[in-house]
Structures are given as structure tokens and as C-alpha cells.
Design a protein around this motif. Structure first.
Motif, PDB file in Angstrom:
ATOM      1  N   HIS A 155       0.865  -1.259   0.018  1.00 58.60           N
ATOM      2  CA  HIS A 155       0.018   0.066   0.162  1.00 58.60           C
ATOM      3  C   HIS A 155       0.947   1.361  -0.024  1.00 58.60           C
ATOM      4  CE1 HIS A 155      -3.653  -2.510   0.647  1.00 58.60           C
ATOM      5  NE2 HIS A 155      -2.769  -3.074   1.713  1.00 58.60           N
ATOM      6  N   LEU A 156       1.856   1.355   0.856  1.00 59.03           N
ATOM      7  CA  LEU A 156       2.836   2.436   0.522  1.00 59.03           C
ATOM      8  C   LEU A 156       3.618   2.507  -0.775  1.00 59.03           C
ATOM      9  CD1 LEU A 156       4.403   2.126   4.339  1.00 59.03           C
ATOM     10  CD2 LEU A 156       2.595   3.711   3.507  1.00 59.03           C
ATOM     11  N   GLN A 157       3.842   1.181  -1.221  1.00 61.88           N
ATOM     12  CA  GLN A 157       4.411   1.318  -2.690  1.00 61.88           C
ATOM     13  C   GLN A 157       3.598   1.792  -3.570  1.00 61.88           C
ATOM     14  OE1 GLN A 157       5.207  -3.005  -2.943  1.00 61.88           O
ATOM     15  NE2 GLN A 157       7.472  -2.560  -2.580  1.00 61.88           N
ATOM     16  N   ASP A 158       2.303   1.564  -3.417  1.00 60.69           N
ATOM     17  CA  ASP A 158       1.121   2.238  -4.441  1.00 60.69           C
ATOM     18  C   ASP A 158       1.158   3.610  -4.198  1.00 60.69           C
ATOM     19  OD1 ASP A 158       0.287  -0.247  -5.422  1.00 60.69           O
ATOM     20  OD2 ASP A 158      -1.163  -0.649  -4.287  1.00 60.69           O
ATOM     21  N   ALA A 159       1.185   4.143  -3.052  1.00 59.96           N
ATOM     22  CA  ALA A 159       1.141   5.376  -2.688  1.00 59.96           C
ATOM     23  C   ALA A 159       2.521   6.165  -3.138  1.00 59.96           C
ATOM     24  CB  ALA A 159       1.047   5.873  -1.062  1.00 59.96           C
TER      25      ALA A 159
ATOM     26  N   THR B 133      -7.994   2.564  13.633  1.00 54.00           N
ATOM     27  CA  THR B 133      -8.454   3.818  13.114  1.00 54.00           C
ATOM     28  C   THR B 133      -8.895   3.863  11.256  1.00 54.00           C
ATOM     29  OG1 THR B 133      -6.251   4.491  12.573  1.00 54.00           O
ATOM     30  CG2 THR B 133      -7.169   5.106  14.694  1.00 54.00           C
ATOM     31  N   VAL B 134      -8.137   3.050  10.961  1.00 61.43           N
ATOM     32  CA  VAL B 134      -8.553   2.794   9.510  1.00 61.43           C
ATOM     33  C   VAL B 134      -9.265   1.572   9.161  1.00 61.43           C
ATOM     34  CG1 VAL B 134      -6.491   4.068   8.830  1.00 61.43           C
ATOM     35  CG2 VAL B 134      -6.300   1.352   8.656  1.00 61.43           C
ATOM     36  N   ASP B 135     -10.057   1.880   8.185  1.00 63.92           N
ATOM     37  CA  ASP B 135     -11.093   0.661   8.008  1.00 63.92           C
ATOM     38  C   ASP B 135     -10.330  -0.675   7.133  1.00 63.92           C
ATOM     39  OD1 ASP B 135     -13.214   1.839   9.034  1.00 63.92           O
ATOM     40  OD2 ASP B 135     -13.948   2.652   7.193  1.00 63.92           O
ATOM     41  N   ARG B 136      -9.436  -0.400   6.290  1.00 66.24           N
ATOM     42  CA  ARG B 136      -8.668  -1.118   5.512  1.00 66.24           C
ATOM     43  C   ARG B 136      -7.159  -0.681   5.374  1.00 66.24           C
ATOM     44  NH1 ARG B 136     -11.659   0.138  -0.123  1.00 66.24           N
ATOM     45  NH2 ARG B 136     -10.961   2.490  -0.389  1.00 66.24           N
ATOM     46  N   LEU B 137      -6.146  -1.460   5.041  1.00 63.41           N
ATOM     47  CA  LEU B 137      -4.851  -0.969   4.794  1.00 63.41           C
ATOM     48  C   LEU B 137      -4.697  -0.147   3.822  1.00 63.41           C
ATOM     49  CD1 LEU B 137      -2.891  -4.273   6.014  1.00 63.41           C
ATOM     50  CD2 LEU B 137      -3.318  -2.231   7.165  1.00 63.41           C
TER      51      LEU B 137
ATOM     52  N   GLU C 244      -3.122   7.473   3.416  1.00 69.65           N
ATOM     53  CA  GLU C 244      -3.526   8.953   3.682  1.00 69.65           C
ATOM     54  C   GLU C 244      -3.417   9.205   5.127  1.00 69.65           C
ATOM     55  OE1 GLU C 244      -5.334  12.485   3.487  1.00 69.65           O
ATOM     56  OE2 GLU C 244      -4.636  11.390   1.990  1.00 69.65           O
ATOM     57  N   ARG C 245      -3.605   8.185   5.948  1.00 66.93           N
ATOM     58  CA  ARG C 245      -3.594   8.579   7.592  1.00 66.93           C
ATOM     59  C   ARG C 245      -2.060   8.548   7.925  1.00 66.93           C
ATOM     60  NH1 ARG C 245      -6.199   9.495  12.312  1.00 66.93           N
ATOM     61  NH2 ARG C 245      -5.465   8.417  14.094  1.00 66.93           N
ATOM     62  N   LEU C 246      -1.282   8.197   7.224  1.00 70.93           N
ATOM     63  CA  LEU C 246       0.010   8.291   7.517  1.00 70.93           C
ATOM     64  C   LEU C 246       0.861   9.500   6.756  1.00 70.93           C
ATOM     65  CD1 LEU C 246       1.481   4.569   7.241  1.00 70.93           C
ATOM     66  CD2 LEU C 246       1.009   5.944   9.654  1.00 70.93           C
ATOM     67  N   ARG C 247      -0.097  10.029   6.247  1.00 69.87           N
ATOM     68  CA  ARG C 247       0.471  11.580   5.402  1.00 69.87           C
ATOM     69  C   ARG C 247       1.385  12.357   6.177  1.00 69.87           C
ATOM     70  NH1 ARG C 247      -1.960  16.193   4.043  1.00 69.87           N
ATOM     71  NH2 ARG C 247      -3.664  15.342   5.119  1.00 69.87           N
ATOM     72  N   PRO C 248       0.958  12.731   7.439  1.00 63.11           N
ATOM     73  CA  PRO C 248       1.722  13.629   8.172  1.00 63.11           C
ATOM     74  C   PRO C 248       3.099  13.144   8.602  1.00 63.11           C
ATOM     75  CG  PRO C 248      -0.422  13.273   9.086  1.00 63.11           C
ATOM     76  CD  PRO C 248      -0.436  12.521   8.280  1.00 63.11           C
ATOM     77  N   VAL C 249       3.378  11.840   8.279  1.00 63.83           N
ATOM     78  CA  VAL C 249       4.816  11.406   8.671  1.00 63.83           C
ATOM     79  C   VAL C 249       5.614  11.559   7.328  1.00 63.83           C
ATOM     80  CG1 VAL C 249       5.944   9.170   8.589  1.00 63.83           C
ATOM     81  CG2 VAL C 249       3.957   9.477   9.958  1.00 63.83           C
TER      82      VAL C 249
END
Length: 503
Positions: free
Chosen positions: A338-342, A369-373, A378-383
Motif C-alpha cells: 500500500h505504501l508502494q502504491d502511494a 483507526t482505518v477501515d482497511r490498509l 492517507e492516515r500516514l501522510r503527516p509522517v
């Protein structure tokens, strides 16, 4: 007890079929039975090796295993229908020689034309029996001479066929609605109703659990069982899985296959637990249960006749639960695609302990906090995103003067506090915040809101004592480890403080 799951490898494994597989698995697992996996691949135009491999992979991903099947073998194999053609021919010969079947020389074009006429006239399309009374010896001679022919079942002159469904009770079908149906097509391939009976007889299946769309097939199959002198298995027909609009679940409702839910980051234990509860309940208002306990309690007689309505929100709730309960290192590994796709992880990454530590540090930000991985990036965007110092200044400029001055003082003090510190952990961040509180006299929102602005540029987001360790763990990952550069907390605070002091 011997049960079977017999998918056709013509596409992805639909969640409705996955539920059928699960119910069969639960029966075998909970009652000490045998589960047989059989691939019904005689649809030459649509069956593919890729689909067959994908179905087996999806079943394994769900945690479903089997005792006999195309990949593990077994006493009654082979377990692909295309490898059993000689078996079907032998059974067909038995029925023909006993007078229960006859050769049909009608062309596909003639049969289609007759079907069109029946539809136009509002009649149920069924074979008119044109070849039913041909001399068997003459028919055999024509076939031996090479004339194309199908083999049809000779439906007896009875009033009705009745069978008792474990889920639905007695079901009776008027035999007048059943025309003489095909057993073997002209190309030698078996028709569905014939192949499944032969296979279920040969593989000694005692209970057939399948979708309700097969109810109309069952009377035909019962007739074949009787003609072969075999006792039919028990039948249990499950209601279909519907979408929220009560139409059959399909792509227009979003994900409808196991592969799609897997790709979107639904955990197998969540999808498995949810599917088991579509049409069945363990009782006591319980919903989250280990699979072994579900197997112990499951009884197909308790499955409801009502359709199972797929509720994406309920699945999301269940997935959040399992994400929170899962081992963090496991979720860290599942985050990778998922991070690769992002675009924040490269397609190929060297193994690096600091990269794994970073991904593991990200897990608390998403677990529960997330419904799916798939939602994790998007949840990790601030990182990954460095806030613009100018935007932070504009935010302070929009506040009341005293609050703005206090916020600026917090940011400057925070930057000074971090300047001499190594990368932050959850504990050292809390200590740093306490030091800033003592220096500035600010607390609560007045303390943490300016810190959040300096680190993320946002008014809200993940908890800071979870976010900060993830940012600094990412900043510490070597640049050749395949991770997009992450600016650490110390550097973010320093840039924001410098902008404040220079404004």
C-alpha cells in the motif's frame, strides 16, 4: 461426513462462493469430516489456469484448507473435471445401455431456433423429444459412423420429484417442467448436472452445501442418481449474498471478490469472521470469535433461509478490530504494497532493520483507526509530508494576538528542546513536551496544538505521542532503503521556529 467445494475457474472467487467454501470447511473441521476441493473446469471458453490458481490462493489466504484436491491429491482423484472425461463416458455408457439415455442428433442451430420460438410464445424452453424414440441400434451405428450427437437423459413419465433440503425443507418440482436434458455434449464434454452427480458419487460426497441458484438443478440430479442406482447426498442450499440495495452483490457495490478485499487491505480473519455470520449466528449475540470456536458451533441446519445482506460498514468495524489485535510486525509487512502504491516506498527494498522498525512504528497510527490498509497512506501522510513554515505562520497570524504569541513561544521552545535530543520515542517526546510546558507555562491544547502545527501543519490528526516516534523512525532510515525521504521532528521544529523568529 464428506463435503465438497467445487468452484468453476472462470474468474475471481466471489465472496458468496467464499462463504460457501467456509461453511463446508466449518462442517468438516467441526465434525471431523473430509473437505474435497474439486475444480469444475469443463467450460472451455471461460476456464483458465490463472483463475484456478487464483481461487486456490484466495482460499489459502482465507485460511481454508482441504483434505483432497487438485494440489494435494486423494483417493478419489483426479480433482479437475477435464481430467475425468473417461469417468463421465463410462457412466454415460451405463445410462445409455440401461435405456436411461439416448443419442440426440439435433443441431445446435435447430435447438436454438426451437428455444426462441418457446420464448416468444411464453413457454418454458425445453427439448421437444425429437430423437427420443429413435431406434437405439440405429442411433449407435450413426454415432459409430462419425455423426455428431449429444447424449440426453430420458426423463421418466412421473408427476413430481421431491427432495428435502437441510436449510429449506421439502422441495417438489413438477416433472413436466423438466425436458430431456443433455448429459454429454456433442464435443464429448459433460453437462454440469451430469458431471457433478458422477463426481459426487465417485468421491462419496454425503452432504452438498451450495448456493440457492442450484435449487433448479437438484431435481435433474436426483433423477440421475436414481437411474444410476445411487442414493443422493443431503442437500443444503444457501441464500445468495446481496448488496446493501438487496440486489445480488456485484462490482457495482464495490469490492465483490476475495482478491479485491485482500488488495484493499482487509485481513483474512476479518473477512472470514464476517462471511460466517452472513446467514448464521453462533448465538448469545456474539460476533467476534476464533475460527475454531466457530467451527465447533456451526450447524448448517441453523443457517437462515433469508438472504445475507453484505454490510461494508460491519466488515470495516470487524477489520478495525482485527487490525488492532494483530501483531504489529505482521501489519508492518502488510503495509508495504500500500505504501508502494502511494509512492513512498520503492518497488524493491533491501532488508533493513531500521525500515522494519519504521513500518512497525507506523502501525499504532492506523490500528483501530482505518477501515482497511489501503487507507493507511492517507492516515500516514503527516509522517511523510513536511509542513510549510509559511502556512504555520499564517495560522498563527489568524489567531488572537495573545494566543498567537503563546503558540509561537511554544514552537520556539520546542525547537530548542529538541536541538540537543536524539530521535524521539513516545517516552522522550512526552518528556520534551513537559519541559516545554515548564518553560512556557502552556498546557493542554495551548501546548500541543502549536507543536502539532510545527510538525504537521495541520489542526488535527493522529495522536502526537504515536505520530512523533513514527516520524523520527522514518527520518532515521538510510536513504538507500527504498523509503521516500522523511524530515525528522527536530528539523521540522527548527525550520518552523526559524521562520517565527525571522518574521
Amino acid at each position: 461426513m464428506r463435503v465438497r467445494f467445487a468452484p468453476s475457474p472462470t474468474g475471481h472467487l466471489h465472496v458468496g462462493n467464499a462463504r460457501t467454501a467456509l461453511f463446508n470447511w466449518l462442517l468438516a473441521r467441526g465434525q471431523g469430516g473430509t473437505l474435497v476441493l474439486r475444480l469444475e473446469d469443463t467450460d472451455e471458453a471461460r476456464s483458465t489456469v490463472a483463475s484456478a490458481e487464483g481461487i486456490l490462493e484466495d482460499l489459502h489466504w482465507l485460511g481454508i484448507d482441504w483434505h483432497e484436491g487438485p494440489d494435494v491429491g486423494g483417493e478419489f482423484g483426479p480433482y479437475r473435471q477435464t481430467q475425468r472425461l473417461a469417468v463421465y463416458r463410462a457412466y454415460a455408457d451405463r445410462l445409455r445401455d440401461a435405456g436411461h439415455a439416448y443419442y440426440c442428433f439435433c443441431s445446435p442451430a435447430d435447438l436454438e431456433a426451437a428455444r426462441d420460438v418457446a420464448v416468444r410464445e411464453g413457454r418454458t424452453p425445453q427439448y421437444a423429444g425429437i430423437c427420443r424414440h429413435l431406434d437405439p441400434v440405429a442411433s449407435r451405428a450413426r454415432v459409430d459412423a462419425g455423426e455428431p450427437a449429444a447424449l440426453r437423459f430420458r426423463v421418466p413419465a412421473e408427476i413430481a420429484v421431491t427432495f428435502t433440503d437441510v436449510v429449506r425443507g421439502p422441495i417438489t418440482t413438477d416433472i413436466a417442467m423438466i425436458g430431456d436434458f443433455v448429459l454429454l455434449r456433442q464435443n464429448g464434454l459433460p453437462a454440469y448436472n451430469f458431471a457433478v452427480v458422477v463426481d459426487d458419487v465417485a468421491m462419496r460426497i454425503s452432504l452438498v452445501v451450495r448456493g440457492e441458484d442450484h435449487v433448479p438443478n437438484t431435481p435433474r440430479q436426483c433423477l440421475i442418481y436414481r437411474a444410476l442406482g445411487e442414493t443422493p447426498p443431503q442437500f443444503a442450499h444457501l441464500s445468495l449474498v446481496l448488496g446493501p440495495d438487496h440486489a445480488p452483490l456485484s462490482k457495482r457495490h464495490g469490492a465483490s471478490s476475495v482478491a479485491e478485499f485482500r488488495a484493499r487491505g482487509i485481513l483474512p480473519e476479518a473477512l472470514r469472521n464476517y462471511l460466517v455470520l452472513l446467514g448464521w449466528s453462533p448465538g448469545n449475540d456474539e460476533e467476534i470469535l476464533p475460527i475454531e470456536e466457530l467451527a465447533r458451533r456451526f450447524r448448517v441446519e441453523d443457517v437462515t433461509r433469508s438472504a445475507g445482506v453484505f454490510d461494508p460498514d460491519k466488515l470495516a468495524w470487524m477489520n478495525r478490530h482485527y487490525l488492532k489485535e494483530a501483531e504489529p510486525t505482521r501489519i508492518a509487512a502488510l503495509l508495504v504494497p500500500h505504501l508502494q502504491d502511494a509512492g513512498v516506498l520503492s518497488a524493491s527494498m533491501p532488508g533493513d532493520d531500521r525500515l522494519l522498525s519504521f513500518l512497525t512504528a507506523c502501525v499504532p497510527l492506523i490500528a483501530g483507526t482505518v477501515d482497511r490498509l489501503a487507507d493507511a497512506p492517507e492516515r500516514l501522510r503527516p509522517v511523510f509530508e513536511m509542513p510549510r513554515a509559511g502556512a504555520v505562520l499564517e495560522h498563527f497570524g489568524a489567531e488572537e494576538a495573545a494566543a498567537a504569541d503563546a503558540g509561537r513561544a511554544v514552537v520556539v521552545a520546542f525547537a530548542q528542546e529538541l536541538s540537543a535530543r536524539p530521535r524521539l520515542t513516545r517516552e522522550t517526546f512526552r518528556d520534551a513536551a513537559q519541559q516545554v510546558r515548564q518553560r512556557t507555562g502552556q498546557k493542554g491544547r495551548a501546548l500541543f496544538h502549536p507543536i502539532r502545527l510545527a510538525l504537521t501543519g495541520a489542526d488535527s490528526g493522529p495522536e502526537l505521542d504515536l505520530l512523533v516516534p513514527a516520524i523520527d523512525a522514518g527520518a532515521d532510515v538510510p536513504r538507500d532503503a527504498g523509503l521516500a525521504p522523511i524530515v525528522g521532528c527536530r528539523e521540522r521544529a527548527a525550520i518552523c521556529a526559524a521562520a517565527i523568529l525571522g518574521s
